[in-house]
Design a protein around this motif. Structure first.
Motif, PDB file in Angstrom:
ATOM      1  N   VAL A  75       0.855  -1.184   0.000  1.00  0.00           N
ATOM      2  CA  VAL A  75       0.000   0.000   0.000  1.00  0.00           C
ATOM      3  C   VAL A  75       0.892   1.235   0.000  1.00  0.00           C
ATOM      4  O   VAL A  75       1.755   1.389   0.859  1.00  0.00           O
ATOM      5  CB  VAL A  75      -0.937   0.005   1.224  1.00  0.00           C
ATOM      6  N   ALA A  76       0.679   2.107  -0.977  1.00  0.00           N
ATOM      7  CA  ALA A  76       1.466   3.330  -1.106  1.00  0.00           C
ATOM      8  C   ALA A  76       0.531   4.541  -1.101  1.00  0.00           C
ATOM      9  O   ALA A  76      -0.217   4.747  -2.065  1.00  0.00           O
ATOM     10  CB  ALA A  76       2.286   3.303  -2.387  1.00  0.00           C
ATOM     11  N   PRO A  77       0.556   5.347  -0.034  1.00  0.00           N
ATOM     12  CA  PRO A  77      -0.277   6.551  -0.011  1.00  0.00           C
ATOM     13  C   PRO A  77      -0.022   7.470  -1.208  1.00  0.00           C
ATOM     14  O   PRO A  77      -0.918   8.187  -1.647  1.00  0.00           O
ATOM     15  CB  PRO A  77       0.122   7.235   1.299  1.00  0.00           C
ATOM     16  N   GLU A  78       1.198   7.401  -1.765  1.00  0.00           N
ATOM     17  CA  GLU A  78       1.545   8.248  -2.913  1.00  0.00           C
ATOM     18  C   GLU A  78       0.729   7.904  -4.155  1.00  0.00           C
ATOM     19  O   GLU A  78       0.641   8.699  -5.088  1.00  0.00           O
ATOM     20  CB  GLU A  78       3.037   8.095  -3.269  1.00  0.00           C
ATOM     21  N   LEU A  79       0.117   6.717  -4.186  1.00  0.00           N
ATOM     22  CA  LEU A  79      -0.697   6.301  -5.330  1.00  0.00           C
ATOM     23  C   LEU A  79      -2.142   6.813  -5.263  1.00  0.00           C
ATOM     24  O   LEU A  79      -2.916   6.592  -6.196  1.00  0.00           O
ATOM     25  CB  LEU A  79      -0.730   4.770  -5.433  1.00  0.00           C
ATOM     26  N   ALA A  80      -2.502   7.489  -4.180  1.00  0.00           N
ATOM     27  CA  ALA A  80      -3.878   7.981  -4.036  1.00  0.00           C
ATOM     28  C   ALA A  80      -4.203   9.013  -5.114  1.00  0.00           C
ATOM     29  O   ALA A  80      -3.317   9.673  -5.662  1.00  0.00           O
ATOM     30  CB  ALA A  80      -4.080   8.587  -2.650  1.00  0.00           C
ATOM     31  N   GLU A  81      -5.477   9.143  -5.392  1.00  0.00           N
ATOM     32  CA  GLU A  81      -5.950  10.131  -6.357  1.00  0.00           C
ATOM     33  C   GLU A  81      -5.654  11.535  -5.841  1.00  0.00           C
ATOM     34  O   GLU A  81      -5.346  11.721  -4.658  1.00  0.00           O
ATOM     35  CB  GLU A  81      -7.457   9.935  -6.577  1.00  0.00           C
ATOM     36  N   ILE A  82      -5.763  12.522  -6.713  1.00  0.00           N
ATOM     37  CA  ILE A  82      -5.569  13.913  -6.316  1.00  0.00           C
ATOM     38  C   ILE A  82      -6.520  14.252  -5.171  1.00  0.00           C
ATOM     39  O   ILE A  82      -7.641  13.748  -5.092  1.00  0.00           O
ATOM     40  CB  ILE A  82      -5.778  14.875  -7.515  1.00  0.00           C
ATOM     41  N   ARG A 124       4.180  14.410  -6.617  1.00  0.00           N
ATOM     42  CA  ARG A 124       3.974  13.178  -5.850  1.00  0.00           C
ATOM     43  C   ARG A 124       4.144  11.946  -6.745  1.00  0.00           C
ATOM     44  O   ARG A 124       4.789  10.965  -6.373  1.00  0.00           O
ATOM     45  CB  ARG A 124       2.576  13.213  -5.210  1.00  0.00           C
ATOM     46  N   VAL A 125       3.567  12.007  -7.950  1.00  0.00           N
ATOM     47  CA  VAL A 125       3.679  10.907  -8.911  1.00  0.00           C
ATOM     48  C   VAL A 125       5.148  10.701  -9.293  1.00  0.00           C
ATOM     49  O   VAL A 125       5.654   9.576  -9.270  1.00  0.00           O
ATOM     50  CB  VAL A 125       2.808  11.181 -10.161  1.00  0.00           C
ATOM     51  N   GLU A 126       5.823  11.777  -9.640  1.00  0.00           N
ATOM     52  CA  GLU A 126       7.226  11.676 -10.070  1.00  0.00           C
ATOM     53  C   GLU A 126       8.116  11.142  -8.951  1.00  0.00           C
ATOM     54  O   GLU A 126       8.988  10.302  -9.196  1.00  0.00           O
ATOM     55  CB  GLU A 126       7.727  13.033 -10.548  1.00  0.00           C
ATOM     56  N   ASN A 127       7.882  11.593  -7.728  1.00  0.00           N
ATOM     57  CA  ASN A 127       8.684  11.095  -6.594  1.00  0.00           C
ATOM     58  C   ASN A 127       8.485   9.596  -6.399  1.00  0.00           C
ATOM     59  O   ASN A 127       9.442   8.860  -6.149  1.00  0.00           O
ATOM     60  CB  ASN A 127       8.343  11.857  -5.311  1.00  0.00           C
ATOM     61  N   TRP A 128       7.236   9.125  -6.485  1.00  0.00           N
ATOM     62  CA  TRP A 128       6.969   7.693  -6.313  1.00  0.00           C
ATOM     63  C   TRP A 128       7.632   6.891  -7.433  1.00  0.00           C
ATOM     64  O   TRP A 128       8.248   5.853  -7.180  1.00  0.00           O
ATOM     65  CB  TRP A 128       5.470   7.423  -6.260  1.00  0.00           C
ATOM     66  N   LEU A 129       7.519   7.367  -8.664  1.00  0.00           N
ATOM     67  CA  LEU A 129       8.146   6.672  -9.787  1.00  0.00           C
ATOM     68  C   LEU A 129       9.663   6.608  -9.607  1.00  0.00           C
ATOM     69  O   LEU A 129      10.273   5.564  -9.858  1.00  0.00           O
ATOM     70  CB  LEU A 129       7.788   7.360 -11.106  1.00  0.00           C
ATOM     71  N   ASN A 130      10.260   7.702  -9.173  1.00  0.00           N
ATOM     72  CA  ASN A 130      11.708   7.710  -8.909  1.00  0.00           C
ATOM     73  C   ASN A 130      12.073   6.711  -7.816  1.00  0.00           C
ATOM     74  O   ASN A 130      13.072   6.001  -7.933  1.00  0.00           O
ATOM     75  CB  ASN A 130      12.188   9.110  -8.524  1.00  0.00           C
ATOM     76  N   ASP A 131      11.267   6.646  -6.765  1.00  0.00           N
ATOM     77  CA  ASP A 131      11.517   5.691  -5.676  1.00  0.00           C
ATOM     78  C   ASP A 131      11.429   4.253  -6.181  1.00  0.00           C
ATOM     79  O   ASP A 131      12.261   3.411  -5.832  1.00  0.00           O
ATOM     80  CB  ASP A 131      10.525   5.890  -4.525  1.00  0.00           C
ATOM     81  N   MET A 132      10.425   3.965  -7.005  1.00  0.00           N
ATOM     82  CA  MET A 132      10.264   2.613  -7.547  1.00  0.00           C
ATOM     83  C   MET A 132      11.458   2.243  -8.429  1.00  0.00           C
ATOM     84  O   MET A 132      11.975   1.124  -8.346  1.00  0.00           O
ATOM     85  CB  MET A 132       8.973   2.487  -8.359  1.00  0.00           C
ATOM     86  N   HIS A 147      -5.573   5.443  -9.964  1.00  0.00           N
ATOM     87  CA  HIS A 147      -6.718   6.323 -10.183  1.00  0.00           C
ATOM     88  C   HIS A 147      -6.500   7.177 -11.435  1.00  0.00           C
ATOM     89  O   HIS A 147      -5.353   7.422 -11.831  1.00  0.00           O
ATOM     90  CB  HIS A 147      -6.901   7.215  -8.961  1.00  0.00           C
ATOM     91  N   ALA A 148      -7.575   7.667 -12.011  1.00  0.00           N
ATOM     92  CA  ALA A 148      -7.516   8.364 -13.299  1.00  0.00           C
ATOM     93  C   ALA A 148      -6.562   9.561 -13.294  1.00  0.00           C
ATOM     94  O   ALA A 148      -5.736   9.699 -14.196  1.00  0.00           O
ATOM     95  CB  ALA A 148      -8.913   8.814 -13.719  1.00  0.00           C
ATOM     96  N   GLY A 149      -6.678  10.447 -12.314  1.00  0.00           N
ATOM     97  CA  GLY A 149      -5.817  11.627 -12.288  1.00  0.00           C
ATOM     98  C   GLY A 149      -4.361  11.253 -12.138  1.00  0.00           C
ATOM     99  O   GLY A 149      -3.481  11.802 -12.803  1.00  0.00           O
ATOM    100  N   TRP A 150      -4.088  10.288 -11.256  1.00  0.00           N
ATOM    101  CA  TRP A 150      -2.723   9.822 -11.023  1.00  0.00           C
ATOM    102  C   TRP A 150      -2.154   9.219 -12.300  1.00  0.00           C
ATOM    103  O   TRP A 150      -1.031   9.510 -12.701  1.00  0.00           O
ATOM    104  CB  TRP A 150      -2.722   8.794  -9.896  1.00  0.00           C
ATOM    105  N   ILE A 151      -2.947   8.368 -12.959  1.00  0.00           N
ATOM    106  CA  ILE A 151      -2.491   7.712 -14.181  1.00  0.00           C
ATOM    107  C   ILE A 151      -2.252   8.743 -15.283  1.00  0.00           C
ATOM    108  O   ILE A 151      -1.258   8.665 -16.013  1.00  0.00           O
ATOM    109  CB  ILE A 151      -3.491   6.624 -14.625  1.00  0.00           C
TER     110      ILE A 151
END
Length: 186
Positions: A75-82, A124-132, A147-151
């Motif tokens: 579970v990653a809070p960073e993946l939540a929708e806007i 937030r999206v870019e930071n999570w992608l960099n971490d992954m 979620h749609a906005g995140w994607i």
């Protein structure tokens, strides 16, 4: 790094509502159907049985079903929708026209009271992608339910584009349950 990300199934009773981080329910059958499609995709492509999900139940519950089928579910809070702040959960028609106009006038940087801007979502999206990418040296594909906005933010980043400055530049959302295959160079 390759990201395979599925949009969660359609939530119940949300038509006409501003839904960001509101935790809305999804029909159990739809959750199971998406979990089954992900499981088949992983088996067909011989991918690691590891799934990342947001803490919102429309994503989380898909991960929980997959966990019962042998997946490692993170579970990653960073993946939540806007976060739409005070708008979240309201009918769009009930949000003051002036607030919507303010958002459209400063599309990238406006945030509803208590919420986040598109610029903040993109960060937030870019930071999570960099971490992954850093966690696995970009070698293994990452699987997620989002979620749609995140994607949309991730797709924009994968295309090397900036945060849209005007609302008309925001692309159409990915369909419920649809998979996006995104590649990132880090």
């Amino acid at each position: 790094m390759t990201l395979y990300i599925w949009r969660h199934p359609k939530p119940m009773a949300t038509d006409g509502c501003c839904i960001g981080q509101s935790d809305v329910a999804v029909d159990k059958r739809k959750l199971k159907r998406l979990a089954h499609r992900i499981e088949r995709f992983v088996r067909r492509h011989q991918l690691p049985k590891v799934i990342w999900v947001s803490p919102l139940q429309r994503s989380l519950k898909v991960g929980q079903i997959l966990a019962q089928r042998g997946f490692a579910c993170h579970v990653a809070p960073e993946l939540a929708e806007i976060n739409f702040g005070q708008w979240d959960g309201q009918d769009w028609a009930q949000i003051a026209k002036q607030e919507i106009d303010d958002w459209c006038a400063d599309f990238a940087h406006f945030a509803p009271d208590g919420g986040e801007s598109l610029q903040q979502l993109f960060e937030r999206v870019e930071n999570w992608l960099n971490d992954m990418a850093a966690q696995n040296s970009g070698q293994k594909p990452v699987l997620a339910v989002g979620h749609a906005g995140w994607i949309t933010a991730a797709k924009t980043l994968a295309a090397g584009q900036d945060v849209p400055k005007i609302a008309a530049d925001w692309p159409a959302s990915v369909a419920y349950g649809e998979r996006q295959d995104l590649s990132f160079l880090f």
